[in-house]
Design a protein around this motif. Structure first.
Motif, PDB file in Angstrom:
ATOM      1  N   LYS A 126       0.827  -1.205   0.000  1.00 15.49           N
ATOM      2  CA  LYS A 126       0.000   0.000   0.000  1.00 15.49           C
ATOM      3  C   LYS A 126       0.864   1.260   0.000  1.00 15.49           C
ATOM      4  CE  LYS A 126      -4.585  -1.079   1.545  1.00 15.49           C
ATOM      5  NZ  LYS A 126      -5.332  -1.377   2.791  1.00 15.49           N
ATOM      6  N   LEU A 127       1.939   1.129   0.753  1.00 16.28           N
ATOM      7  CA  LEU A 127       2.880   2.232   0.795  1.00 16.28           C
ATOM      8  C   LEU A 127       3.459   2.472  -0.604  1.00 16.28           C
ATOM      9  CD1 LEU A 127       4.369   4.217   2.652  1.00 16.28           C
ATOM     10  CD2 LEU A 127       6.034   2.412   3.130  1.00 16.28           C
ATOM     11  N   ALA A 128       3.806   1.363  -1.253  1.00 13.31           N
ATOM     12  CA  ALA A 128       4.338   1.451  -2.610  1.00 13.31           C
ATOM     13  C   ALA A 128       3.320   2.101  -3.545  1.00 13.31           C
ATOM     14  CB  ALA A 128       4.705   0.059  -3.114  1.00 13.31           C
ATOM     15  N   LYS A 129       2.087   1.711  -3.343  1.00 11.65           N
ATOM     16  CA  LYS A 129       1.011   2.238  -4.185  1.00 11.65           C
ATOM     17  C   LYS A 129       0.855   3.743  -3.946  1.00 11.65           C
ATOM     18  CE  LYS A 129      -3.507   0.320  -5.354  1.00 11.65           C
ATOM     19  NZ  LYS A 129      -4.523  -0.594  -4.761  1.00 11.65           N
TER      20      LYS A 129
ATOM     21  N   VAL B 203       5.539   3.827  -6.405  1.00  6.04           N
ATOM     22  CA  VAL B 203       6.854   3.281  -6.769  1.00  6.04           C
ATOM     23  C   VAL B 203       6.720   1.831  -7.173  1.00  6.04           C
ATOM     24  CG1 VAL B 203       8.207   4.791  -5.313  1.00  6.04           C
ATOM     25  CG2 VAL B 203       7.356   2.628  -4.381  1.00  6.04           C
ATOM     26  N   ASN B 204       7.721   1.356  -7.874  1.00 13.73           N
ATOM     27  CA  ASN B 204       7.746  -0.030  -8.301  1.00 13.73           C
ATOM     28  C   ASN B 204       9.112  -0.623  -8.025  1.00 13.73           C
ATOM     29  OD1 ASN B 204       6.067  -2.036  -9.392  1.00 13.73           O
ATOM     30  ND2 ASN B 204       5.275  -0.496 -10.840  1.00 13.73           N
ATOM     31  N   MET B 205       9.220  -1.921  -8.238  1.00 15.18           N
ATOM     32  CA  MET B 205      10.492  -2.610  -8.082  1.00 15.18           C
ATOM     33  C   MET B 205      11.549  -1.897  -8.927  1.00 15.18           C
ATOM     34  SD  MET B 205      10.213  -5.365  -6.139  1.00 15.18           S
ATOM     35  CE  MET B 205      11.411  -6.560  -6.703  1.00 15.18           C
TER      36      MET B 205
ATOM     37  N   PRO C  84      -2.459  -3.513   8.731  1.00 16.19           N
ATOM     38  CA  PRO C  84      -2.122  -2.095   8.534  1.00 16.19           C
ATOM     39  C   PRO C  84      -0.646  -1.833   8.231  1.00 16.19           C
ATOM     40  CG  PRO C  84      -3.573  -2.331  10.409  1.00 16.19           C
ATOM     41  CD  PRO C  84      -3.214  -3.713   9.974  1.00 16.19           C
ATOM     42  N   ILE C  85       0.239  -2.785   8.559  1.00 16.89           N
ATOM     43  CA  ILE C  85       1.667  -2.505   8.311  1.00 16.89           C
ATOM     44  C   ILE C  85       1.960  -2.359   6.818  1.00 16.89           C
ATOM     45  CG2 ILE C  85       2.392  -3.678  10.431  1.00 16.89           C
ATOM     46  CD1 ILE C  85       3.559  -5.909   8.634  1.00 16.89           C
ATOM     47  N   ASP C  86       1.084  -2.861   5.976  1.00 13.44           N
ATOM     48  CA  ASP C  86       1.272  -2.730   4.522  1.00 13.44           C
ATOM     49  C   ASP C  86       1.379  -1.261   4.090  1.00 13.44           C
ATOM     50  OD1 ASP C  86       1.074  -5.418   4.493  1.00 13.44           O
ATOM     51  OD2 ASP C  86      -0.897  -5.516   3.522  1.00 13.44           O
ATOM     52  N   GLU C  87       0.841  -0.390   4.957  1.00 12.78           N
ATOM     53  CA  GLU C  87       0.782   1.014   4.587  1.00 12.78           C
ATOM     54  C   GLU C  87       1.840   1.857   5.312  1.00 12.78           C
ATOM     55  OE1 GLU C  87      -3.212   2.381   4.982  1.00 12.78           O
ATOM     56  OE2 GLU C  87      -2.910   4.130   3.691  1.00 12.78           O
ATOM     57  N   THR C  88       2.488   1.216   6.340  1.00 15.41           N
ATOM     58  CA  THR C  88       3.313   2.048   7.224  1.00 15.41           C
ATOM     59  C   THR C  88       4.727   1.553   7.414  1.00 15.41           C
ATOM     60  OG1 THR C  88       2.572   0.759   9.110  1.00 15.41           O
ATOM     61  CG2 THR C  88       1.321   2.749   8.613  1.00 15.41           C
ATOM     62  N   MET C  89       5.059   0.405   6.846  1.00 15.08           N
ATOM     63  CA  MET C  89       6.314  -0.218   7.237  1.00 15.08           C
ATOM     64  C   MET C  89       7.254  -0.436   6.050  1.00 15.08           C
ATOM     65  SD  MET C  89       6.119  -3.142   9.957  1.00 15.08           S
ATOM     66  CE  MET C  89       7.439  -4.003  10.647  1.00 15.08           C
TER      67      MET C  89
END
Ligand SMILES: Nc1ncnc2c1ncn2[C@@H]1O[C@H](COP(=O)(O)OP(=O)(O)O)[C@@H](O)[C@H]1O
Ligand SMILES: [Mg+2]
Lengths: 388, 236
Positions: free
Chosen positions: A146-149, A153-155, A182-187
Motif C-alpha cells: 500500500k505504501l508502494a502504491k 513506486v515499483n520494483m 495495517p503494516i502494509d501502509e506504514t512499514m
C-alpha cells in the motif's frame, strides 16, 4: 429400572409436545454450536495472524534509555533459553519517503533478514522480490504494497529516505510485501547495519524480537527475561491486550446470549413435563400405592427431562456440525487484503464446543425438570388417587 | 372363643384421623381393631363415615393424627417414606373403585409393574403376571390397553395387579362400585376364590349389603367409630 420404562412411555404418549421440546433443544444447541464454532474461528484467526505477523516477545530498552546497547550479548543469552525459535534485533526509526512528488511517513526497520525470517515468516508475504535482498549494508529497501502504491513506486525505483538529523539518502526498492494488515501502509525494511550508519548512533538497536515454539509460553518467558536482564520484555498478549480483552468481553456477552437461548429451550421441557405431571396425577398416586418411593417418582420425571434433553442435544450437535461445515464452505466476496486475507468465514469445529454446549444444555434441561419432578414426588397419594 | 394372637396381622389401637383447619372433621375417632390373617372382611357404613379413611390408614397411604397401626407387628406410623413404600409394595395390594391402570402400558405390563417396582427380573415378572391374568380369566387380553378393555375387564386386571406380589393384605375401596350387579357378583366370587387359594387377608369397603353378607366379618362404621363388628357364620 421400571422408572425408565414409565418415563419413556410418558414421552411416547405425548408425541407432539415432546417432539416440539426436542426441536427447541436441538435448535438451541445447534445455534450455539454454530456460534461457538464461529467464535473459535475468529479467535484462532486473530491469534494466528497476531502471532504470525509479530514477534511473540519484544525486548525494549531500559526505562530511561533510548537504545539497547549491548544487544549482541543479550541475543546470545536469549538463544540459550528453552523454547526460543528465533531472535532478531532491530533499529526502528521514523522516516519520510519521497518519490517524485509523493511523500509518505513510515516506520523504517533496520534488520538482519536472516534473523528476522526466523522470528516472522516475511518470505510468505512477499509480493515481489526477495526478503533476503537486504542482507548486506547496501541501500536497498523492502516496503508494504500500500505504501508502494501511495508513493507510486515499483520494483527497481529509487526512493529518498529522510531521517531527522541525517542526509537524505536514496534506496532502491528490491521487494514489496503484503500481509493484509495495517503494516502494509506504514512499514519498510532496510539492512540493520545500513540504518545504523545513517542514524549515526553506533552499534545499537531499539528492540529485539523473539519467536518461541509455544505462543502461550510468551507471558512466562517474558517475565523471566524481565527479571534476569532488567530489560522490559513484552509478550504478544501484553502487546495486544486491548484486542484480547475485547475478545474476552464479547465472549462473556455471548455467554449471556447462550443462557437466554438455553433457558427458552429449558422452559419448553419444563412445560411438557408440567403437562405430563398434571395429566398423570392419578397414575402417580397409583404408582405410589404400588410401592414407588417418592425418590423414584422424582427420578421418573428427571429421566424424562434427561431423555428429551439428550435427544435434543444429539440432534442439535448434528445440526450444529452440518451448519458449521456449510458456513465454512461459503466463499465470501471480500477483497483478500481485508480480514487477514480470508476468503472464507472463519469456522473452527472443535470438540470442546460440542461438549460444552451439550453439557450446558443438559444441565439446564435437568434443572427445568426439577420443578415438575418435585411437584410429582410431593403429591399426597390419597389425594392423587382420588383426583380421578 | 379366644383368637390366637400370633394370627393377628393388623392391630389398630386408638386410631384417630382429624381433617381440617378451623372446622375439624373427626374422620376416625379412636378406633380399636384386630384383623386376622386370611380374614375376608366387609367394611360398611353410610357415606362420609370414614371407611375410605380407615383403608388409607391401613394401606399406609396416609398418616394418622394419633394412635398406632401394627402390620405384622411393625408400627407403620413410625416408618420412613422408603420403608412405607417397600411395605406397600410387598405386603399390600390395592383395588380402587376406578382401576387406575397405567394407560401407556398393556394389561400384562400393568400387572408386572408391582414386581418391577420390587426389582423382580423381567422374565420372572412376565411369567407371574401372566399366571395371574390367567387366574382372572384374561389370558387372551394380555396385550390390550385399558381403552381396549371393558370396565369389568379393567377391574380384573387391577385385581391381578393387586395380587401379583402375593401381598398379605388386599384392600379394596368399593372395588365393584363402577360395575353392574352381574359383573360385580363375578368379581366378588373371584376375590373370594383368591382369598381361599392364597390365604390372603381381604378388607373390602362396600355399600352393597348383599355383598357384605357373603363375607366372613362385617365391620360397620358410623361417624368414624366402629358401630358394629359381627362375624358371619362360615358354615352356614
Ligand atoms: N382430604 C380430606 N380433607 C378433609 N376432609 C376429608 C378428607 N378426606 C375425607 N374427609 C372427610 O372425612 C370424612 C370421612 O371421609 P371418607 O373416609 O372418605 O368417608 P367414606 O369413605 O366412608 O365415604 C368425611 O366427612 C370427609 O368429608
Ligand atoms: Mg369412600
Amino acid at each position: 429400572m421400571f422408572e425408565l420404562d414409565v418415563a419413556t412411555r410418558h414421552i411416547k404418549s405425548r408425541r407432539r409436545q415432546t417432539l416440539f421440546s426436542i426441536i427447541a433443544v436441538s435448535l438451541a444447541v445447534g445455534i450455539i454450536i454454530i456460534f461457538m464454532s464461529m467464535m473459535s474461528g475468529y479467535t484462532s484467526i486473530l491469534i494466528d495472524s497476531t502471532t504470525e505477523n509479530q514477534a511473540h516477545i519484544t525486548i525494549m530498552p531500559k526505562e530511561d534509555e533510548d537504545y539497547i546497547y549491548l544487544y549482541h550479548g543479550l541475543e546470545n543469552h536469549i538463544h540459550t533459553l528453552k523454547g526460543v525459535g528465533g531472535v532478531s534485533s532491530y533499529l526502528q526509526n521514523e522516516a519520510a519517503l519521497q518519490y517524485k512528488h509523493n511523500a509518505e511517513g513510515v516506520l523504517l526497520y533496520g534488520i538482519n533478514p536472516e534473523d528476522e525470517k526466523r522470528v516472522v515468516n516475511r518470505d510468505k508475504y512477499m509480493l515481489a522480490g526477495e526478503f533476503v535482498s537486504i542482507d548486506n549494508p547496501g541501500s536497498r529497501m523492502i516496503l508494504g504494497f500500500k505504501l508502494a502504491k501511495n508513493l507510486d513506486v515499483n520494483m527497481g525505483n529509487s526512493v529518498t529516505v529522510q531521517i531527522p538529523g541525517a542526509e537524505p539518502t536514496d534506496f532502491t526498492i528490491t521487494g514489496i510485501f503484503q500481509t493484509g494488515t495495517p503494516i502494509d501502509e506504514t512499514m519498510a525494511f532496510v539492512n540493520l547495519g545500513r540504518l545504523q550508519d545513517l542514524h549515526g548512533s553506533g552499534d545499537v538497536v531499539t528492540g529485539i524480537g523473539i519467536k518461541i515454539f509455544d505462543v502461550y509460553d510468551a507471558e512466562e518467558l517474558a517475565n523471566g527475561i524481565d527479571r534476569e536482564t532488567g530489560y522490559d520484555a513484552i509478550s504478544w498478549m501484553e502487546q495486544n491486550a486491548e484486542i484480547l480483552n475485547l475478545m474476552e468481553t464479547s465472549e462473556s456477552m455471548v455467554y449471556f446470549f447462550y443462557i437466554i437461548i438455553f433457558s427458552i429451550s429449558g422452559f419448553g421441557i419444563a412445560n411438557v413435563l408440567i403437562m405430563i405431571v398434571m395429566e398423570k396425577v392419578g397414575e402417580i398416586g397409583m404408582l405410589m400405592a404400588m410401592g414407588t418411593s417418592r425418590r423414584s417418582i422424582m427420578l421418573i420425571f428427571l429421566l424424562e427431562a434427561g431423555i428429551l434433553g439428550m435427544a435434543g442435544v444429539v440432534i442439535g450437535c448434528v445440526l450444529g456440525y452440518g451448519a458449521s461445515l456449510a458456513i465454512a464452505s461459503i466463499t465470501i466476496p471480500i477483497p483478500p487484503e481485508m480480514y487477514f486475507g480470508m476468503d472464507h468465514l472463519p469456522v473452527v469445529i472443535e470438540l470442546k464446543n460440542f461438549i460444552s454446549a451439550s453439557a450446558f444444555a443438559m444441565v439446564i434441561n435437568i434443572v427445568a425438570g426439577v420443578f415438575p419432578a418435585r411437584r410429582a414426588s410431593k403429591m399426597n397419594p390419597v389425594e392423587a388417587i382420588q383426583s380421578v | 372363643m379366644f383368637d390366637d394372637v400370633s394370627d393377628i396381622i393388623i392391630q389398630i389401637r386408638n386410631l384417630s384421623k382429624i381433617y381440617g383447619d378451623g372446622v375439624e372433621i373427626k374422620a376416625l375417632d379412636a378406633i380399636d381393631l384386630d384383623i386376622k390373617r386370611g380374614e375376608f372382611i366387609a367394611i360398611v357404613g353410610p357415606s362420609g363415615s370414614g371407611k375410605s379413611t380407615l383403608l388409607h390408614q391401613i394401606g399406609i397411604l396416609d398418616t394418622p393424627t394419633s394412635g398406632t397401626i401394627l402390620l405384622k407387628g411393625i408400627d407403620i406410623t413410625k416408618m420412613s417414606d422408603k420403608q412405607r413404600s417397600k411395605m406397600r409394595n410387598e405386603e399390600l395390594g390395592f383395588i380402587f373403585q376406578y382401576h387406575h391402570l397405567l394407560p401407556d402400558f398393556n394389561a400384562l405390563e400393568n400387572v408386572m409393574m408391582p414386581l418391577l417396582i420390587k426389582g423382580t427380573k423381567r422374565s420372572k415378572a412376565k411369567k407371574m403376571a401372566f399366571e395371574l391374568l390367567k387366574e382372572v380369566g384374561l389370558e387372551d387380553r394380555i396385550n390390550h390397553r385399558t381403552h381396549q378393555l371393558s370396565g369389568g375387564q379393567n377391574q380384573r386386571v387391577a385385581i391381578a395387579r393387586a395380587l401379583v406380589n402375593k401381598p398379605s393384605i388386599v384392600i379394596g375401596d368399593e372395588p365393584t362400585g363402577n360395575l353392574d350387579t352381574k359383573k360385580s357378583d363375578s368379581i366378588y366370587e373371584l376375590l373370594r376364590r383368591l382369598n381361599k387359594e392364597y390365604n390372603q387377608t381381604f378388607i373390602l369397603v362396600t355399600h352393597d349389603e348383599r355383598m357384605a353378607a357373603k363375607t366372613d366379618r362385617i365391620i360397620r362404621i358410623v361417624d368414624g367409630k366402629i358401630a358394629e363388628d359381627s362375624k358371619n357364620r362360615k358354615d352356614f
